[in-house]
Design a protein around this motif. Structure first.
Motif, PDB file in Angstrom:
ATOM      1  N   ALA A  75       0.834  -1.206   0.000  1.00 17.99           N
ATOM      2  CA  ALA A  75       0.000   0.000   0.000  1.00 17.99           C
ATOM      3  C   ALA A  75       0.865   1.252   0.000  1.00 17.99           C
ATOM      4  CB  ALA A  75      -0.947  -0.005   1.197  1.00 17.99           C
ATOM      5  N   GLY A  76       1.933   1.239   0.783  1.00 21.76           N
ATOM      6  CA  GLY A  76       2.822   2.400   0.807  1.00 21.76           C
ATOM      7  C   GLY A  76       3.392   2.675  -0.577  1.00 21.76           C
ATOM      8  N   ARG A  77       3.768   1.623  -1.264  1.00 22.69           N
ATOM      9  CA  ARG A  77       4.332   1.779  -2.608  1.00 22.69           C
ATOM     10  C   ARG A  77       3.258   2.253  -3.601  1.00 22.69           C
ATOM     11  NH1 ARG A  77       8.453   1.158  -5.689  1.00 22.69           N
ATOM     12  NH2 ARG A  77       8.461  -0.146  -7.544  1.00 22.69           N
ATOM     13  N   MET A  78       2.056   1.713  -3.460  1.00 17.81           N
ATOM     14  CA  MET A  78       0.961   2.137  -4.346  1.00 17.81           C
ATOM     15  C   MET A  78       0.682   3.621  -4.200  1.00 17.81           C
ATOM     16  SD  MET A  78      -1.587  -1.141  -3.758  1.00 17.81           S
ATOM     17  CE  MET A  78      -2.981  -0.083  -3.503  1.00 17.81           C
ATOM     18  N   ARG A  86      -9.981   9.951   3.506  1.00 15.79           N
ATOM     19  CA  ARG A  86     -10.758   9.757   4.742  1.00 15.79           C
ATOM     20  C   ARG A  86     -10.431   8.393   5.297  1.00 15.79           C
ATOM     21  NH1 ARG A  86     -16.685  10.662   2.695  1.00 15.79           N
ATOM     22  NH2 ARG A  86     -15.736   9.822   0.813  1.00 15.79           N
ATOM     23  N   VAL A  87     -10.135   8.340   6.589  1.00 16.71           N
ATOM     24  CA  VAL A  87      -9.634   7.116   7.194  1.00 16.71           C
ATOM     25  C   VAL A  87     -10.283   6.902   8.551  1.00 16.71           C
ATOM     26  CG1 VAL A  87      -7.526   5.889   7.878  1.00 16.71           C
ATOM     27  CG2 VAL A  87      -7.377   7.679   6.181  1.00 16.71           C
ATOM     28  N   LEU A 128      -0.390   7.741   4.995  1.00 16.66           N
ATOM     29  CA  LEU A 128      -0.684   9.134   4.655  1.00 16.66           C
ATOM     30  C   LEU A 128       0.348  10.064   5.283  1.00 16.66           C
ATOM     31  CD1 LEU A 128      -4.548   8.979   5.043  1.00 16.66           C
ATOM     32  CD2 LEU A 128      -3.265   9.117   2.899  1.00 16.66           C
ATOM     33  N   ALA A 129       0.692   9.828   6.547  1.00 14.96           N
ATOM     34  CA  ALA A 129       1.664  10.688   7.220  1.00 14.96           C
ATOM     35  C   ALA A 129       3.015  10.620   6.514  1.00 14.96           C
ATOM     36  CB  ALA A 129       1.794  10.280   8.686  1.00 14.96           C
ATOM     37  N   ARG A 175      -5.093  15.673   4.251  1.00 18.61           N
ATOM     38  CA  ARG A 175      -4.987  16.505   3.058  1.00 18.61           C
ATOM     39  C   ARG A 175      -3.517  16.705   2.692  1.00 18.61           C
ATOM     40  NH1 ARG A 175      -9.002  19.923   1.102  1.00 18.61           N
ATOM     41  NH2 ARG A 175      -8.208  21.527  -0.309  1.00 18.61           N
ATOM     42  N   LEU A 176      -3.268  16.721   1.399  1.00 14.30           N
ATOM     43  CA  LEU A 176      -1.918  16.998   0.874  1.00 14.30           C
ATOM     44  C   LEU A 176      -2.059  18.048  -0.211  1.00 14.30           C
ATOM     45  CD1 LEU A 176       1.136  16.222   0.668  1.00 14.30           C
ATOM     46  CD2 LEU A 176       0.454  14.585  -1.113  1.00 14.30           C
TER      47      LEU A 176
END
Ligand SMILES: CC(C)(COP(=O)(O)OP(=O)(O)OC[C@H]1O[C@@H](n2cnc3c(N)ncnc32)[C@H](O)[C@@H]1OP(=O)(O)O)[C@@H](O)C(=O)NCCC(=O)NCCS
Length: 134
Positions: free
Chosen positions: A71-74, A94-95, A106-107, A125-126
């Motif tokens: 997931a991190g790579r995706m 949204r989590v 996300l962080a 948000r980014l």
């Protein structure tokens, strides 16, 4: 999804129809989906949907592949692709606050906490920036 239960077939059909609707990126209902594959087999999905003021992303990994960094790579790969697709927009997600793996992803990618939905989901948000592509 969301409440922890699978979507029913009607919701799945509506989501797929919407994703394949072919709306241009500037359309308020624009969607783009990205499939991650491992060894030629689909293993994960990143979805992106235009919302007021941001493009929201969501992501899912097949349970047999959890815990391997997929997931991190995706998400790392999807962020510049989403910006290529939609232009310089803010991204949101949204989590469930207890979804620590998702919050961590996300962080790590620079998302900042940006409130809570009425349903109790944490919003992240980014803002657009020019990422160093890897
Ligand atoms: C959440 C989900 C996407 C994570 O997928 P994954 O491929 O297992 O995640 P990763 O292996 O990339 O791990 C992500 C990070 O969370 C960390 N992590 C994993 N489980 C954790 C836990 N229980 N507590 C804290 N951190 C955890 C990992 O160490 C990793 O951090 P790192 O990059 O600093 O090492 C996956 O479990 C899933 O699809 N869940 C159902 C759908 C969902 O919740 N999607 C997110 C909605 S926004």
């Amino acid at each position: 999804m969301g409440d922890g239960r699978p979507w029913d077939s009607g919701v799945i059909a509506a989501r797929v129809d919407s994703a394949l609707g072919g709306f241009p990126p500037e359309h308020p209902e624009a969607r783009r989906w990205f499939i991650a594959s491992l060894g030629g087999e689909p293993a994960g999905l990143v979805v992106s949907s235009r919302h007021e003021g941001a493009v929201e992303i969501g992501y899912w990994v097949a349970p047999e592949h959890w815990g391997r960094g997929l997931a991190g790579r995706m998400v790392a790969m999807a962020i510049p692709v989403v910006w290529d697709a939609y232009g310089p927009v803010s991204l949101s997600a949204r989590v469930e606050p207890g979804n620590l793996a998702s919050v961590r992803i996300l962080a790590r990618h620079g998302f900042r906490a940006d409130g809570v939905t009425p349903e109790g989901l944490a919003v992240y948000r980014l803002d657009h920036h020019s990422p160093a592509r890897s």
